[in-house]
Design a protein around this motif. Structure first.
Motif, PDB file in Angstrom:
ATOM      1  N   ARG A 310       4.300   9.401  -0.328  1.00  0.00           N
ATOM      2  CA  ARG A 310       4.827   8.265  -1.082  1.00  0.00           C
ATOM      3  C   ARG A 310       6.349   8.345  -1.181  1.00  0.00           C
ATOM      4  NH1 ARG A 310       1.989   6.244  -6.575  1.00  0.00           N
ATOM      5  NH2 ARG A 310       0.295   6.240  -5.035  1.00  0.00           N
ATOM      6  N   PRO A 311       7.061   7.318  -0.729  1.00  0.00           N
ATOM      7  CA  PRO A 311       8.527   7.318  -0.852  1.00  0.00           C
ATOM      8  C   PRO A 311       8.952   7.093  -2.297  1.00  0.00           C
ATOM      9  CG  PRO A 311       7.778   5.226   0.035  1.00  0.00           C
ATOM     10  CD  PRO A 311       6.558   6.097  -0.072  1.00  0.00           C
ATOM     11  N   ASP A 312      10.191   7.495  -2.621  1.00  0.00           N
ATOM     12  CA  ASP A 312      10.724   7.307  -3.972  1.00  0.00           C
ATOM     13  C   ASP A 312      11.468   5.984  -4.111  1.00  0.00           C
ATOM     14  OD1 ASP A 312       9.866   9.903  -4.811  1.00  0.00           O
ATOM     15  OD2 ASP A 312      11.553  10.750  -3.706  1.00  0.00           O
ATOM     16  N   ALA A 313      11.899   5.425  -2.983  1.00  0.00           N
ATOM     17  CA  ALA A 313      12.647   4.163  -3.031  1.00  0.00           C
ATOM     18  C   ALA A 313      12.495   3.452  -1.701  1.00  0.00           C
ATOM     19  CB  ALA A 313      14.131   4.434  -3.315  1.00  0.00           C
ATOM     20  N   GLY A 314      12.813   2.164  -1.712  1.00  0.00           N
ATOM     21  CA  GLY A 314      12.789   1.380  -0.492  1.00  0.00           C
ATOM     22  C   GLY A 314      11.550   0.521  -0.361  1.00  0.00           C
ATOM     23  N   GLU A 315      11.563  -0.318   0.664  1.00  0.00           N
ATOM     24  CA  GLU A 315      10.460  -1.250   0.883  1.00  0.00           C
ATOM     25  C   GLU A 315      10.071  -1.279   2.354  1.00  0.00           C
ATOM     26  OE1 GLU A 315      11.520  -5.108  -0.525  1.00  0.00           O
ATOM     27  OE2 GLU A 315      11.593  -4.508  -2.636  1.00  0.00           O
ATOM     28  N   VAL A 316       8.773  -1.530   2.572  1.00  0.00           N
ATOM     29  CA  VAL A 316       8.245  -1.737   3.918  1.00  0.00           C
ATOM     30  C   VAL A 316       7.504  -3.065   3.914  1.00  0.00           C
ATOM     31  CG1 VAL A 316       6.680  -0.884   5.711  1.00  0.00           C
ATOM     32  CG2 VAL A 316       8.021   0.746   4.346  1.00  0.00           C
ATOM     33  N   HIS A 317       7.797  -3.929   4.892  1.00  0.00           N
ATOM     34  CA  HIS A 317       7.143  -5.228   4.994  1.00  0.00           C
ATOM     35  C   HIS A 317       6.456  -5.341   6.353  1.00  0.00           C
ATOM     36  CE1 HIS A 317       9.001  -7.150   1.391  1.00  0.00           C
ATOM     37  NE2 HIS A 317       9.897  -6.182   1.602  1.00  0.00           N
ATOM     38  N   VAL A 318       5.234  -5.836   6.343  1.00  0.00           N
ATOM     39  CA  VAL A 318       4.481  -6.088   7.564  1.00  0.00           C
ATOM     40  C   VAL A 318       4.205  -7.582   7.646  1.00  0.00           C
ATOM     41  CG1 VAL A 318       2.390  -5.579   8.884  1.00  0.00           C
ATOM     42  CG2 VAL A 318       3.428  -3.792   7.463  1.00  0.00           C
ATOM     43  N   GLU A 319       4.780  -8.206   8.660  1.00  0.00           N
ATOM     44  CA  GLU A 319       4.664  -9.655   8.849  1.00  0.00           C
ATOM     45  C   GLU A 319       5.015 -10.409   7.558  1.00  0.00           C
ATOM     46  OE1 GLU A 319       0.771 -10.368  10.533  1.00  0.00           O
ATOM     47  OE2 GLU A 319       1.593 -10.142  12.567  1.00  0.00           O
ATOM     48  N   GLY A 320       6.095  -9.952   6.916  1.00  0.00           N
ATOM     49  CA  GLY A 320       6.613 -10.631   5.738  1.00  0.00           C
ATOM     50  C   GLY A 320       5.980 -10.244   4.428  1.00  0.00           C
ATOM     51  N   ARG A 321       4.929  -9.448   4.446  1.00  0.00           N
ATOM     52  CA  ARG A 321       4.249  -9.035   3.214  1.00  0.00           C
ATOM     53  C   ARG A 321       4.575  -7.580   2.910  1.00  0.00           C
ATOM     54  NH1 ARG A 321      -1.917 -10.983   3.077  1.00  0.00           N
ATOM     55  NH2 ARG A 321      -1.549 -10.401   0.904  1.00  0.00           N
ATOM     56  N   ARG A 322       4.875  -7.304   1.654  1.00  0.00           N
ATOM     57  CA  ARG A 322       5.270  -5.942   1.274  1.00  0.00           C
ATOM     58  C   ARG A 322       4.074  -4.998   1.358  1.00  0.00           C
ATOM     59  NH1 ARG A 322       8.704  -3.909  -4.073  1.00  0.00           N
ATOM     60  NH2 ARG A 322       8.677  -1.693  -3.499  1.00  0.00           N
ATOM     61  N   LEU A 323       4.307  -3.851   1.980  1.00  0.00           N
ATOM     62  CA  LEU A 323       3.290  -2.805   2.083  1.00  0.00           C
ATOM     63  C   LEU A 323       3.467  -1.839   0.917  1.00  0.00           C
ATOM     64  CD1 LEU A 323       1.074  -1.380   3.820  1.00  0.00           C
ATOM     65  CD2 LEU A 323       2.946  -0.199   5.000  1.00  0.00           C
ATOM     66  N   PRO A 324       2.407  -1.562   0.158  1.00  0.00           N
ATOM     67  CA  PRO A 324       2.561  -0.706  -1.031  1.00  0.00           C
ATOM     68  C   PRO A 324       3.012   0.726  -0.735  1.00  0.00           C
ATOM     69  CG  PRO A 324       0.451  -1.876  -1.058  1.00  0.00           C
ATOM     70  CD  PRO A 324       1.051  -2.098   0.287  1.00  0.00           C
ATOM     71  N   CYS A 325       2.700   1.272   0.458  1.00  0.00           N
ATOM     72  CA  CYS A 325       3.043   2.673   0.799  1.00  0.00           C
ATOM     73  C   CYS A 325       2.449   3.662  -0.194  1.00  0.00           C
ATOM     74  CB  CYS A 325       4.561   2.870   0.884  1.00  0.00           C
ATOM     75  SG  CYS A 325       5.343   2.047   2.263  1.00  0.00           S
ATOM     76  N   THR A 326       1.255   3.367  -0.665  1.00  0.00           N
ATOM     77  CA  THR A 326       0.627   4.240  -1.660  1.00  0.00           C
ATOM     78  C   THR A 326      -0.509   5.076  -1.089  1.00  0.00           C
ATOM     79  OG1 THR A 326      -0.780   2.383  -2.314  1.00  0.00           O
ATOM     80  CG2 THR A 326       1.220   2.754  -3.601  1.00  0.00           C
ATOM     81  N   SER A 327      -1.047   4.663   0.067  1.00  0.00           N
ATOM     82  CA  SER A 327      -2.162   5.401   0.657  1.00  0.00           C
ATOM     83  C   SER A 327      -2.351   4.973   2.100  1.00  0.00           C
ATOM     84  CB  SER A 327      -3.457   5.136  -0.113  1.00  0.00           C
ATOM     85  OG  SER A 327      -3.882   3.794   0.095  1.00  0.00           O
ATOM     86  N   PRO A 328      -2.954   5.844   2.937  1.00  0.00           N
ATOM     87  CA  PRO A 328      -3.271   5.431   4.309  1.00  0.00           C
ATOM     88  C   PRO A 328      -4.179   4.207   4.339  1.00  0.00           C
ATOM     89  CG  PRO A 328      -3.478   7.813   4.074  1.00  0.00           C
ATOM     90  CD  PRO A 328      -3.282   7.258   2.695  1.00  0.00           C
ATOM     91  N   ARG A 329      -5.058   4.109   3.355  1.00  0.00           N
ATOM     92  CA  ARG A 329      -5.982   2.976   3.323  1.00  0.00           C
ATOM     93  C   ARG A 329      -5.236   1.643   3.234  1.00  0.00           C
ATOM     94  NH1 ARG A 329     -11.350   2.817   1.960  1.00  0.00           N
ATOM     95  NH2 ARG A 329     -11.229   4.964   1.230  1.00  0.00           N
TER      96      ARG A 329
END
Length: 516
Positions: A310-329
């Motif tokens: 789990r990152p401490d900061a930042g954002e990841v977006h997939v096709e415009g939707r934010r990815l939670p980055c909380t679990s592989p699932r």
């Protein structure tokens, strides 16, 4: 036993070695020798018999026919321990460390130095630190092995073997998980062993390394010795042709232009003490390479994107939707999948069939009435086998397959439900040259079908050959993103080598990363 090796009798000499498993002869009357003060390269495709030959030399297995002599005396070790007592040691490609012991405890396992009947930990840690320093490894010998990268663990394996001061050393793919800088430390150590009179066998798929460090090169194919060269300046194409038994073109094909639509967007991704302010985009049909020395933070970044850390900061977006980055699932649900670098330890269940491995992550989606039928498993496995040209019986345990086919199974496992982003960490680690070319073609083909592909690799040639753009990391920081035409080996290494202590940090060039 102390042997005196001199004159014509000096060396580890194998004559007519034969080894058969389940009626299949995997080593066929092979002659092989390594003399003191020389380095012999052993090459061949997976399944050629290299590892089996090294097992016979080091007592892991016993030959069915043939003889061995060590410095003129009969040599037939019944176990690795017997080989060690004779001064012959094998440095495995596979990591065999105990994760909950310290680095020093692993290096001196079973033979810790003692003082007044108790383990002398100060001496043990000091000697371990000296060994690691000789390999160029900046590592605290007191820390636990658990959590260390594959590259660092491989350096510990090498230090463990060298602590026994062997006279003959077999290196079985020691650089498979190492970057160029770390590999050079290993090659320097091999040169030092040669200088002090040790005989070294160097097994590797990295032919440039073999040509660089070896005095002689021997090629096996289908269990037989098919060629040898007394001069390591032999052309790389000759080595490859001997390995595969045909004319073989070893080259990278430039990737086709990627599409314009952005699939993955990463902004300001940070994890305290590991990496900081990572920013980049990946378009549909694009291959983005991530380069850098071992410890740069490459694997840690893609693990965070894939939800493993789990990152401490930042954002990841997939096709415009934010990815939670909380679990592989959550990442898999969004279409982001990761093929890990350690296929045997993290990617595959070695005792289960190839077919089972391919369907395992998707059992919940594939069941009908709570039951996953054998017909469904067989059908999906057959689809991936045809798609990726997987060779071997899909019903047998995946451990029976070659490294290249295991890697194809691992990739196929994450393609069952077509992902949007495919991340591949060290895609060709421990596979032969033919399988490398096949995997490169798979990755290019997937990109051409519209996937966004990220490739993390310690092999600079691999990154440069596959990628539309290359993101270079150093010390957990992004140092630049280079277009294909800019990404020369020299430019990448300029960015990958950390700035000196008296220099300011190199700029992250995040505007280049975000822009195209």
């Amino acid at each position: 036993m102390n042997r005196a090796g001199d004159g014509a009798n000096a060396g580890l000499v194998c004559t007519g070695l034969v080894k058969t498993y389940s009626d299949v002869t995997v080593v066929k009357a092979v002659d092989f020798a390594v003399r003191p003060g020389t380095v012999v390269g052993l090459i061949g495709e997976n399944g050629a018999g290299k590892s089996t030959l090294s097992s016979l030399i080091t007592g892991v297995a016993q030959p069915d026919a043939g003889i061995m002599t060590l410095d003129g005396q009969p040599y037939s070790p019944g176990s690795p321990a017997e080989a060690l007592r004779e001064g012959v040691v094998l440095i495995h490609q596979e990591i065999r460390l105990l994760p909950d012991l310290s680095v020093a405890e692993n290096i001196f396992l079973g033979r810790q130095p003692r003082r007044r009947g108790r383990i002398d930990r100060d001496r043990m840690n000091r000697e371990a630190a000296d060994l690691l320093a000789s390999l160029g490894a900046d590592l605290d010998p007191r820390r636990l092995v658990r959590g260390l990268s594959m590259a660092v663990q491989q350096e510990i394996e090498i230090a463990k073997a060298l602590s026994r001061h062997p006279r003959y050393v077999v290196f079985d793919e020691p650089s498979a998980s190492l970057g160029e800088s770390e590999t050079e430390h290993v090659l320097d150590r091999i040169r030092a062993l040669r200088e002090r009179g040790a005989g070294v066998v160097y097994i590797s798929h990295r032919l440039d390394e073999v040509r660089d460090v070896c005095d002689e090169i021997v090629c096996l194919r289908d269990g037989s010795r098919v060629a040898s060269w007394q001069d390591s300046s032999v052309a790389k194409e000759q080595l490859v042709n001997a390995m595969v038994g045909r004319e073989f073109t070893y080259e990278h094909v430039p990737p086709k232009p990627s599409r314009a639509d952005i699939v993955l967007k990463v902004r300001g991704l940070s994890r305290t003490g590991v990496f900081e302010d990572i920013c980049f985009d990946v378009a549909a049909g694009e291959v983005l390479g991530i380069a850098g020395l071992v410890g740069a933070g490459r694997t840690e970044v893609v693990r965070a994107i894939a939800g493993l850390d789990r990152p401490d900061a930042g954002e990841v977006h997939v096709e415009g939707r934010r990815l939670p980055c909380t679990s592989p699932r959550s990442a898999i649900k969004a279409g982001v999948v990761l093929v890990p670098e350690d296929r045997k330890g993290q990617g595959l269940h070695l005792n289960r069939s190839a077919a089972d491995n391919i369907t395992l992550p998707w059992e919940g989606r594939l069941t009908t009435g709570g039951v996953l039928t054998g017909r469904t498993v067989k059908k999906i496995a057959a689809e991936q086998r045809a798609r990726l040209d997987i060779r071997g019986d899909m019903a047998l345990p995946v451990r029976s397959m070659s490294g290249g086919n295991q890697q194809k199974v691992l990739i196929g496992k994450w393609l069952v439900h077509d992902p949007k982003v495919l991340i591949v960490d060290e895609p060709t680690r421990g596979v032969d040259v033919g399988a490398k070319m096949a995997i490169y073609q798979i990755l290019r083909s997937l990109a051409e079908q519209g996937l966004a592909v990220i490739v993390v690799s310690s092999e600079l040639e691999e990154v440069l050959g596959l990628s539309h753009r290359v993101l270079v990391m150093s010390g957990g920081r992004q140092r630049g993103v280079l277009r294909r035409e800019e990404a020369t080996p020299q430019r990448v290494m300029e960015l990958a080598v950390p700035a000196g202590a008296d220099e300011p940090d190199a700029p992250s060039l995040t505007t280049t990363a975000a822009g195209r």
